[in-house]
Write a protein that holds these residues in place. Structure first.
Motif: not given
Ligand code: ATP
Ligand code: MG
Length: 445
Positions: A114, A116, A121-123, A128, A210, A258, A280-282, A310
């Motif tokens: 993605r 982002e 914690g965001r890459y 997954q 957020k 979500r 959020a870890v899951c 995470r």
């Molecule tokens: P966030 O609100 O943190 O952006 P999300 O709702 O986009 O999360 P999901 O699509 O539900 O995340 O993905 C499930 C899990 O994958 C998240 O809870 C998080 O632990 C992990 N995750 C999502 N995006 C990233 C990212 N860019 N880098 C690392 N981990 C991620």
């Protein structure tokens, strides 16, 4: 000097000793998931772009701005998968898994992409662990999935909270969506730009914003619980009953909507402390209707995806990585001894022992320093003059003592190691178990 080429921003290398934590997490996952009847699925990282547009939802952040999409040489549009569910369902439909089994329980482990803003914690490439159950829509299966998730975190000795909510279904969601829209319209001036757009396209996502200002405004927004139709209310109540029955701690979170469009009924997020704002870890939930939306049969589904980076960050806080020492360090002295050491090492490794083998061209002192650094308790020194006698010298690094040991390549590995550990040849309490018989721990490398 040639120009240095570095990794792509937001895409990380995974190096030892961290890679050991990943291995540990994956082993625990396989163990537990397979015990629950899940089987692994692996799908390609590239898919046709419309799969995600249709499968995740046009109005989601992922599809609107986070996908790595490019035009292939044949002009088709391809996208690096941003999540796993759409691909799993594509494969499920393509290979008619519904005809083979009424229920499919699948799990996957792999990279997602993605675009982002990279931060803790965001890459841009992340990983997954995900699970999906296709073919069941009863509350028991929702509870079973959540219980397994809870057990997974408990097995890793992580304390987390599971937030749950119900997002209703096609019957009750329109009324709730409308009430949120009306609520948002009445407070338009206090909402951010993004929320203005959300209000028209997907009002539920107001709750997902957020921005602190927006969160304050929506603190007293209508809650879905007041809008659920009787079947959805009953379903949600029964899921909660099952969770209470096994003492799974969970919190009702009416804000939890979500990001993805396809969720219905049971939706959840696992929240951990110590991750800062990326806590959020899951995330996961029920997605009845998605299989049909992607051109498949009317099969209900539920699933989750755990963010491995995470998760590993949480383990990092828990215990420092510690590599486990070799069962035996072999120090050959000279070329002839090296040949024998090569065979001894091979035999013992086949028998399940962890062996470090040094080069025979290095001096004894240097080899001992290395053995010490690796934490080896026993070193087998093979000198040229002992070779003919089929012997070696065992140094006990703890007791700081040397003693001769017979090296017989005709013996099974277990007997060979016994003879090395305990030259009096009685099986000793010190002998290690071969790999796999040991207690697994996150520090084990
Ligand atoms: P966030 O609100 O943190 O952006 P999300 O709702 O986009 O999360 P999901 O699509 O539900 O995340 O993905 C499930 C899990 O994958 C998240 O809870 C998080 O632990 C992990 N995750 C999502 N995006 C990233 C990212 N860019 N880098 C690392 N981990 C991620
Ligand atoms: Mg996101």
């Amino acid at each position: 000097m040639p120009e240095l080429i570095q990794s792509v921003r937001g895409m990380n290398d995974l190096l030892p000793p961290d890679s050991a934590k990943w291995g540990y997490v994956e082993r625990r996952c396989r163990e537990l998931f397979e015990r629950h009847g899940y089987e692994e699925i692996r799908t390609p990282v590239l898919e046709h772009t419309p799969l995600f547009a249709r499968g995740i939802g046009e109005t989601t952040d992922i599809v609107e701005k986070e996908m790595y999409t490019f035009t292939d040489r044949d002009e088709s549009s391809l996208t690096l998968r941003p999540e796993g569910t759409a691909s799993v369902i594509r494969a499920y439909i393509e290979h008619s898994l519904a005809h083979r089994e009424p229920v499919s329980k699948l799990f996957y482990i792999g990279p997602m992409f993605r675009r982002e803003r990279p931060q803790k914690g965001r890459y841009r490439q992340f990983h997954q662990i995900g699970a999906e159950i296709l073919g069941r829509d009863d509350p028991l299966i929702d509870a079973e999935l959540l219980l397994m998730l809870h057990d997974f975190f408990t097995a890793l000795r992580l304390e987390v909270t599971i937030d749950v909510n119900s997002l209703g279904d096609a019957v009750c969601r329109p009324a709730y969506r409308e009430s949120l829209r009306v609520f948002g319209e009445s407070r338009l001036a206090q909402l951010c730009e993004n929320c203005h757009a959300r209000l028209h396209r997907n009002p539920l996502r107001l709750l997902d914003c957020k921005e602190p200002g927006c969160r304050q405004v929506t603190a007293d927004a209508p809650v879905f619980a007041d809008f659920l139709c009787a079947p959805c209310r009953d379903h949600f109540a029964r899921v909660q009953d099952y969770l209470r029955r096994e003492n799974v701690p969970f919190a009702l979170n009416p804000r939890l909507v979500r990001g993805l469009d396809y969720y219905c009924r049971t939706s959840f997020e696992v929240i951990a402390q110590g991750l800062g704002s990326q806590n959020a870890v899951c995330g996961g939930g029920r997605y009845d209707g998605l299989v049909e939306q992607l051109g498949g049969p009317a099969v209900p589904g539920i699933g989750f995806a755990i963010g491995v980076e995470r998760l590993v960050m949480l383990l990092q806080a828990q215990a420092p990585p510690r590599s486990s020492p070799p069962d035996l360090f072999i120090a050959p002295l000279g070329e002839a001894a090296e040949g024998r050491a090569f065979s001894v090492a091979h035999r013992l490794r086949l028998g399940g022992y962890r062996i470090e083998l040094e080069s025979g061209s290095r001096g004894l002192k240097a080899q001992m320093r290395r053995a010490d650094k690796l934490g080896a308790r026993y070193v087998l020194i093979l000198g040229e003059n002992e070779l003919a006698a089929g012997k070696g010298t065992v140094r006990d690094m703890q007791a700081k003592s040397d003693r001769p040991a017979a090296i017989d390549l005709a013996l099974p590995a277990r007997a060979m190691i016994e003879a090395i550990y305990n030259p009096s040849s009685q099986p000793s309490a010190l002998s290690p178990q071969p790999e796999g018989a040991e207690q697994d721990s996150p520090g084990k490398v």
